[in-house]
Write an enzyme that holds these catalytic residues in place. Sequence first.
Site, PDB file in Angstrom:
ATOM      1  CD  GLU A 101      -2.973  -0.462   0.044  1.00  0.00           C
ATOM      2  OE1 GLU A 101      -3.119  -0.430  -1.166  1.00  0.00           O
ATOM      3  OE2 GLU A 101      -3.717  -1.603   0.471  1.00  0.00           O
ATOM      4  CG  HIS A 102      -0.194   4.689   0.571  1.00  0.00           C
ATOM      5  ND1 HIS A 102      -0.489   6.099   0.179  1.00  0.00           N
ATOM      6  CD2 HIS A 102      -1.168   4.410   1.325  1.00  0.00           C
ATOM      7  CE1 HIS A 102      -1.842   6.242   0.243  1.00  0.00           C
ATOM      8  NE2 HIS A 102      -2.109   5.315   1.139  1.00  0.00           N
TER       9      HIS A 102
ATOM     10  CG  ASP B 274       0.445   2.866  -6.528  1.00  0.00           C
ATOM     11  OD1 ASP B 274       0.590   3.622  -5.497  1.00  0.00           O
ATOM     12  OD2 ASP B 274      -0.599   2.901  -7.248  1.00  0.00           O
TER      13      ASP B 274
ATOM     14  CB  ALA C   8     -15.733   0.518  -0.006  1.00  0.00           C
ATOM     15  N   GLY C   9     -12.560   2.188  -0.688  1.00  0.00           N
ATOM     16  CA  GLY C   9     -11.177   1.720  -0.925  1.00  0.00           C
ATOM     17  C   GLY C   9     -11.234   0.635  -1.649  1.00  0.00           C
TER      18      GLY C   9
ATOM     19  CD  GLU D  34      -9.279   6.575 -11.101  1.00  0.00           C
ATOM     20  OE1 GLU D  34      -9.568   6.420  -9.922  1.00  0.00           O
ATOM     21  OE2 GLU D  34      -9.129   5.688 -11.782  1.00  0.00           O
TER      22      GLU D  34
ATOM     23  CG  ASP E  67      -6.664   1.754  -7.528  1.00  0.00           C
ATOM     24  OD1 ASP E  67      -5.809   1.042  -6.704  1.00  0.00           O
ATOM     25  OD2 ASP E  67      -6.848   2.810  -7.291  1.00  0.00           O
TER      26      ASP E  67
ATOM     27  CE1 TYR F  66      -3.116   7.449  -3.045  1.00  0.00           C
ATOM     28  CE2 TYR F  66      -2.714   9.274  -4.506  1.00  0.00           C
ATOM     29  CZ  TYR F  66      -2.667   7.857  -4.116  1.00  0.00           C
ATOM     30  OH  TYR F  66      -2.089   6.743  -5.121  1.00  0.00           O
TER      31      TYR F  66
HETATM   32  C1  GLA Z   1      -5.274   4.414  -3.924  1.00  0.00           C
HETATM   33  C2  GLA Z   1      -4.646   4.634  -5.258  1.00  0.00           C
HETATM   34  C3  GLA Z   1      -3.555   3.732  -5.645  1.00  0.00           C
HETATM   35  C4  GLA Z   1      -2.574   3.271  -4.343  1.00  0.00           C
HETATM   36  C5  GLA Z   1      -3.235   3.326  -3.271  1.00  0.00           C
HETATM   37  C6  GLA Z   1      -2.642   3.085  -1.990  1.00  0.00           C
HETATM   38  O1  GLA Z   1      -6.040   3.212  -4.362  1.00  0.00           O
HETATM   39  O2  GLA Z   1      -5.620   4.797  -6.357  1.00  0.00           O
HETATM   40  O3  GLA Z   1      -3.080   4.314  -6.797  1.00  0.00           O
HETATM   41  O4  GLA Z   1      -1.736   4.451  -4.357  1.00  0.00           O
HETATM   42  O5  GLA Z   1      -4.418   4.035  -3.030  1.00  0.00           O
HETATM   43  O6  GLA Z   1      -1.819   1.911  -2.334  1.00  0.00           O
END
Ligand code: GLA
Length: 368
Positions: free
Chosen positions: A15-16, A18, A107-108, A144, A156, A214
């Site tokens: 996570e975080h 990419d 919802a992530g 996006e 994503d 973010y």
């Molecule tokens: C969101 C962003 C992704 C990634 C995640 C964290 O989903 O769209 O690109 O940075 O947060 O891992």
Amino acid sequence: MDKWIAPGRVNIIGEHTDYNDGFVLPIALSLGVVCAAGPRGDGLVRLTSAQRPGDVVQVRVRELVAQRDRLPGWARYPLGVVDEFVRGGHRVDGVNLELDGAVPISAGLSSSAALCCAVTIALRDLFAPELTDRNMVEIARAAENGFAGVPTGLLDQSASILCTEGHALFLDIRAFAGKETAGAEQIPFDLDAAGLTLIVADTGNPHDLADGGYAERRAQCEAAADALNLPALRDATAEDLLRLRDPLLRRRATHVVTENARVLAVADRLRTGADPRAIGELLTASHHSLREDFEVSALTLDLAVEAALDGGAHGARMVGGGFGGSIIALVDHADHVAENIINRFATAGFAPPRVFTVEPAAGAHKLD
Ligand code: GLA
């Protein structure tokens, strides 16, 4: 009209990482966005969504950019994809798009990437069949980031396009961004065979990538890489962290360095066919790092993770950008852990979370 589907995702770990050129390991969900599409020859895009009954958006392809600010927020995602095709020199002489999304919003779980990817694969098949999977990932992300104005990394869209059923997708973002097929590996992820279940608990506390947190984390990561004179935090080592004088930047960078190491360790464990329970501790460590060092967790996410672990989960963590959204937990007994989370939320006075099980599903494809 023909129909295409693109899934949402959960990230097993990474996570975080990419946008720091690092590693990720997502699976696709069986929940997706369906796009029915058909060409029209009059230069118009006509867009509807089952989730916005009565809302019909109609705009000329060549006026997309000029009309952008007048379009409803949700429509900027699919229309941004149309705009990307035009920018890429593909002839789109009008198209009907009918959307129907089943990925929970905010919802992530990447509902917006699923939306963009569903439209991308539909337009690819209709107007530009020569485009590759990687081209599609780039188009969906550009739509996006640009037209919709949301600063995501590549996680994503890659998950939605590239994932395959029964597998987790190991992606080395730097290698993938540089070359057509490099950097992507499908790793078998068969929890069922090990008597395990992966559950998602959507806390109902919305996460929003368009608000400042973010973008601020991204800027802090860039500042840390700059301070270390490195192209990206992907290149930082544990020793480098000691050279960061600013304690905040050091914490942010510590998350990225340790998280990348955790992705590699999880991928290794899965590759060797080890009992998937062995990845549980790394999932929980990831949550702690996101909470303490990266500071993107939330009260509800922490509560859900704690309740899952108390209920016997082998590991649990928040997923996605954070500040709200969902957690995942690796469990033997889904019902028991789900009940524990739901009870804990009730005791704390929070609305009931939505808990469901997930399995690695297929990436974007045309429906029969
Ligand atoms: C969101 C962003 C992704 C990634 C995640 C964290 O989903 O769209 O690109 O940075 O947060 O891992």
